[in-house]
Design an enzyme around this catalytic site. Structure first.
Site, PDB file in Angstrom:
ATOM      1  N   GLY A  18       0.817  -1.207   0.000  1.00  0.00           N
ATOM      2  CA  GLY A  18       0.000   0.000   0.000  1.00  0.00           C
ATOM      3  C   GLY A  18       0.849   1.253   0.000  1.00  0.00           C
ATOM      4  O   GLY A  18       0.470   2.256   0.610  1.00  0.00           O
ATOM      5  N   ALA A  20       1.356   3.532  -2.108  1.00  0.00           N
ATOM      6  CA  ALA A  20       0.830   4.722  -2.772  1.00  0.00           C
ATOM      7  C   ALA A  20      -0.171   5.483  -1.910  1.00  0.00           C
ATOM      8  O   ALA A  20      -0.521   6.621  -2.226  1.00  0.00           O
ATOM      9  CB  ALA A  20       0.176   4.339  -4.106  1.00  0.00           C
ATOM     10  N   MET A  22      -1.667   7.247   1.753  1.00  0.00           N
ATOM     11  CA  MET A  22      -1.110   8.254   2.655  1.00  0.00           C
ATOM     12  C   MET A  22      -0.143   7.630   3.664  1.00  0.00           C
ATOM     13  O   MET A  22       0.982   8.109   3.842  1.00  0.00           O
ATOM     14  CB  MET A  22      -2.222   8.998   3.388  1.00  0.00           C
ATOM     15  CG  MET A  22      -1.716  10.034   4.382  1.00  0.00           C
ATOM     16  SD  MET A  22      -3.029  11.034   5.114  1.00  0.00           S
ATOM     17  CE  MET A  22      -3.927   9.799   6.058  1.00  0.00           C
ATOM     18  N   GLY A  24       1.205   4.469   3.592  1.00  0.00           N
ATOM     19  CA  GLY A  24       2.276   3.758   2.922  1.00  0.00           C
ATOM     20  C   GLY A  24       3.358   4.682   2.396  1.00  0.00           C
ATOM     21  O   GLY A  24       4.553   4.405   2.526  1.00  0.00           O
ATOM     22  N   LEU A 112      -1.824  -2.901  10.039  1.00  0.00           N
ATOM     23  CA  LEU A 112      -2.315  -1.588  10.466  1.00  0.00           C
ATOM     24  C   LEU A 112      -3.822  -1.647  10.658  1.00  0.00           C
ATOM     25  O   LEU A 112      -4.561  -1.950   9.708  1.00  0.00           O
ATOM     26  CB  LEU A 112      -1.966  -0.508   9.436  1.00  0.00           C
ATOM     27  CG  LEU A 112      -0.650   0.241   9.630  1.00  0.00           C
ATOM     28  CD1 LEU A 112      -0.703   1.105  10.865  1.00  0.00           C
ATOM     29  CD2 LEU A 112       0.512  -0.722   9.704  1.00  0.00           C
ATOM     30  N   SER A 114      -7.073   0.414  13.053  1.00  0.00           N
ATOM     31  CA  SER A 114      -7.646   1.751  13.172  1.00  0.00           C
ATOM     32  C   SER A 114      -8.325   1.848  14.530  1.00  0.00           C
ATOM     33  O   SER A 114      -8.824   0.845  15.051  1.00  0.00           O
ATOM     34  CB  SER A 114      -8.679   1.992  12.067  1.00  0.00           C
ATOM     35  OG  SER A 114      -9.466   3.133  12.339  1.00  0.00           O
ATOM     36  N   SER A 115      -8.356   3.046  15.081  1.00  0.00           N
ATOM     37  CA  SER A 115      -9.015   3.205  16.386  1.00  0.00           C
ATOM     38  C   SER A 115     -10.517   3.005  16.296  1.00  0.00           C
ATOM     39  O   SER A 115     -11.184   2.859  17.325  1.00  0.00           O
ATOM     40  CB  SER A 115      -8.699   4.583  16.973  1.00  0.00           C
ATOM     41  OG  SER A 115      -9.115   5.617  16.102  1.00  0.00           O
ATOM     42  N   CYS A 116     -11.082   2.943  15.071  1.00  0.00           N
ATOM     43  CA  CYS A 116     -12.526   2.712  14.946  1.00  0.00           C
ATOM     44  C   CYS A 116     -12.902   1.266  15.266  1.00  0.00           C
ATOM     45  O   CYS A 116     -14.081   0.933  15.305  1.00  0.00           O
ATOM     46  CB  CYS A 116     -13.014   3.096  13.558  1.00  0.00           C
ATOM     47  SG  CYS A 116     -12.557   1.914  12.276  1.00  0.00           S
ATOM     48  N   TYR A 143     -16.113  -1.482   8.009  1.00  0.00           N
ATOM     49  CA  TYR A 143     -14.669  -1.270   7.976  1.00  0.00           C
ATOM     50  C   TYR A 143     -14.034  -1.776   9.260  1.00  0.00           C
ATOM     51  O   TYR A 143     -12.981  -2.452   9.232  1.00  0.00           O
ATOM     52  CB  TYR A 143     -14.370   0.213   7.788  1.00  0.00           C
ATOM     53  CG  TYR A 143     -12.902   0.566   7.817  1.00  0.00           C
ATOM     54  CD1 TYR A 143     -12.079   0.268   6.734  1.00  0.00           C
ATOM     55  CD2 TYR A 143     -12.332   1.205   8.913  1.00  0.00           C
ATOM     56  CE1 TYR A 143     -10.727   0.589   6.744  1.00  0.00           C
ATOM     57  CE2 TYR A 143     -10.981   1.531   8.935  1.00  0.00           C
ATOM     58  CZ  TYR A 143     -10.189   1.218   7.855  1.00  0.00           C
ATOM     59  OH  TYR A 143      -8.855   1.536   7.878  1.00  0.00           O
ATOM     60  N   LYS A 147     -11.077  -4.650   9.838  1.00  0.00           N
ATOM     61  CA  LYS A 147      -9.795  -4.379  10.489  1.00  0.00           C
ATOM     62  C   LYS A 147      -9.608  -5.239  11.738  1.00  0.00           C
ATOM     63  O   LYS A 147      -8.490  -5.659  12.045  1.00  0.00           O
ATOM     64  CB  LYS A 147      -9.686  -2.891  10.837  1.00  0.00           C
ATOM     65  CG  LYS A 147      -9.785  -1.959   9.635  1.00  0.00           C
ATOM     66  CD  LYS A 147      -8.856  -2.351   8.505  1.00  0.00           C
ATOM     67  CE  LYS A 147      -7.418  -1.998   8.781  1.00  0.00           C
ATOM     68  NZ  LYS A 147      -6.555  -2.317   7.607  1.00  0.00           N
ATOM     69  N   ASN A 172      -7.024   8.868  14.295  1.00  0.00           N
ATOM     70  CA  ASN A 172      -7.369   9.574  13.058  1.00  0.00           C
ATOM     71  C   ASN A 172      -6.118  10.224  12.464  1.00  0.00           C
ATOM     72  O   ASN A 172      -5.355  10.878  13.179  1.00  0.00           O
ATOM     73  CB  ASN A 172      -8.419  10.649  13.342  1.00  0.00           C
ATOM     74  CG  ASN A 172      -9.698  10.064  13.892  1.00  0.00           C
ATOM     75  OD1 ASN A 172     -10.488   9.464  13.178  1.00  0.00           O
ATOM     76  ND2 ASN A 172      -9.895  10.223  15.199  1.00  0.00           N
ATOM     77  N   LEU A 173      -5.963  10.097  11.144  1.00  0.00           N
ATOM     78  CA  LEU A 173      -4.743  10.548  10.481  1.00  0.00           C
ATOM     79  C   LEU A 173      -5.009  11.670   9.491  1.00  0.00           C
ATOM     80  O   LEU A 173      -6.124  11.844   9.011  1.00  0.00           O
ATOM     81  CB  LEU A 173      -4.094   9.365   9.745  1.00  0.00           C
ATOM     82  CG  LEU A 173      -3.771   8.147  10.602  1.00  0.00           C
ATOM     83  CD1 LEU A 173      -3.331   6.997   9.709  1.00  0.00           C
ATOM     84  CD2 LEU A 173      -2.692   8.486  11.637  1.00  0.00           C
ATOM     85  N   HIS A 186     -12.158  11.806   5.125  1.00  0.00           N
ATOM     86  CA  HIS A 186     -12.283  11.923   6.573  1.00  0.00           C
ATOM     87  C   HIS A 186     -12.489  13.386   6.958  1.00  0.00           C
ATOM     88  O   HIS A 186     -12.329  14.287   6.136  1.00  0.00           O
ATOM     89  CB  HIS A 186     -11.036  11.348   7.257  1.00  0.00           C
ATOM     90  CG  HIS A 186     -10.932   9.863   7.146  1.00  0.00           C
ATOM     91  ND1 HIS A 186     -10.041   9.239   6.300  1.00  0.00           N
ATOM     92  CD2 HIS A 186     -11.620   8.863   7.763  1.00  0.00           C
ATOM     93  CE1 HIS A 186     -10.173   7.926   6.409  1.00  0.00           C
ATOM     94  NE2 HIS A 186     -11.118   7.676   7.286  1.00  0.00           N
ATOM     95  N   ASP A 279     -23.058  12.433  13.694  1.00  0.00           N
ATOM     96  CA  ASP A 279     -21.871  12.807  14.467  1.00  0.00           C
ATOM     97  C   ASP A 279     -20.838  11.681  14.520  1.00  0.00           C
ATOM     98  O   ASP A 279     -19.645  11.924  14.658  1.00  0.00           O
ATOM     99  CB  ASP A 279     -22.264  13.156  15.905  1.00  0.00           C
ATOM    100  CG  ASP A 279     -22.627  14.620  16.062  1.00  0.00           C
ATOM    101  OD1 ASP A 279     -22.261  15.432  15.185  1.00  0.00           O
ATOM    102  OD2 ASP A 279     -23.286  14.952  17.061  1.00  0.00           O
TER     103      ASP A 279
END
Length: 324
Positions: A18, A20, A22, A24, A112, A114-116, A143, A147, A172-173, A186, A279
């Protein structure tokens, strides 16, 4: 005190799956400072969801370490409207890369997450042990399920086969290479773009939802630095959280973006809120205790990162994905 490396990357062949994207791309930039051989494969050359293609690539290039940063990602609207894409694509990539990495004898792999992945109403700040302790946030459930499956695969191969496979959960990035589509991105890149357009047009900045939810943000280059640090020092069954430790409301974030977008001699665009939009999770702050104990605390201040992202957007150094 910084923990000593258990698995130095120097002298090793390191595959960034990955590259290409953000995250990666940030990893490739960061690994350039290491004495290692960085391996990448364009999507046209390697379909990461094709197990046979991945197996052939691993047999040919023989990576010793793998960062699995490839994923289908998107904001709250994209997750809400395309759950099958987010679930199936991410499951396919993880299944192919993780299984074939084990078959090829890869020495170390990082998945990798995610906090979600954490429950919607998990106690804050969220500890790694909160995983699967309650219902997920419905707007990104597909999603998150995918993950969770990825990090559970890392655990399973570790437990059954003794593979040194680990998982990291970033918050969050944002940063170079982000998706600035006004509806599919995002929250932070969407606000940066809308704030710039609002300031240029002399109109208010529209913010989705109430502005009340609290979020934590981490620059992609800071994440990459943390991931390399963790890859060399973490070897446990438990996934590890990676965050900045800085929390802000969506209202406060929008105000930061508006201030960064303000034209010389002009006031920042005022904020208006679209309560018809969801929200999402009320609060999402990860517990960084384990990361701090290893010795990493390299996150830049959010205001500094937002100002730089706004300058990059205005200077045209960011792709205008979703532009009319």
């Amino acid at each position: 005190m910084t923990a000593a490396p258990l698995y130095p990357l120097a002298g090793r062949r390191v595959f960034v799956a990955g590259h290409a994207g953000m995250v990666g791309a940030a990893l490739v930039r960061r690994l350039a400072r290491e004495d290692c051989e960085v391996l990448t494969a364009p999507r046209a050359q390697l379909d990461l969801a094709d197990a046979r293609a991945v197996a052939a690539y691993f047999a040919d290039r023989r990576p010793q370490a793998v960062f699995l940063a490839a994923a289908r990602v998107g904001g709250i609207e994209a997750n809400r409207t395309r759950p099958a894409d987010f679930l199936c694509d991410n499951l396919a990539i993880q299944l192919a890369v993780i299984h074939e990495a084990w078959r090829a004898g890869v020495e170390k792999l990082m998945v990798l997450g995610s906090s979600c992945i954490y429950p919607r109403d998990a106690p804050q700040p969220i500890r790694e042990e909160a995983l699967l302790s309650g219902p997920l946030e419905p707007t990104n459930e597909a999603y998150a399920v995918a993950k969770i499956a990825g990090l559970k695969m890392a655990q399973a191969y570790r437990r059954q086969h003794g593979a040194d496979f680990i998982a990291a959960q970033p918050t969050n990035l944002y940063g170079p290479g982000d998706n600035y589509d006004p509806t599919g991105s995002h929250v932070l890149p969407a606000l940066i773009r809308r704030a710039a357009e609002a300031a240029d047009a002399g109109r208010p900045l529209e913010v989705w939802g109430s502005g009340a939810p609290l979020r934590e943000f981490l620059h992609a280059d800071d994440l990459a630095d943390a991931l390399v640090f963790v890859m060399e020092r973490w070897s446990q069954d438990l996934p590890i959280n990676i965050g900045s430790g800085e929390e802000i409301s969506i209202r406060g974030l929008a105000a930061l973006c508006a201030e960064a977008a303000a034209l010389p001699g002009s006031r920042p665009p005022p904020l208006v809120f679209d309560a018809s939009k969801p929200d999402g999770t009320p609060r999402k702050l990860v517990d960084r205790s384990r990361l701090l104990a290893l010795g990493w605390d390299g996150a830049r201040p959010l205001a500094e990162g937002v100002a730089q992202a706004m300058r990059d957007w205005r200077a045209g150094r960011e792709p205008r994905r979703g532009a009319a």
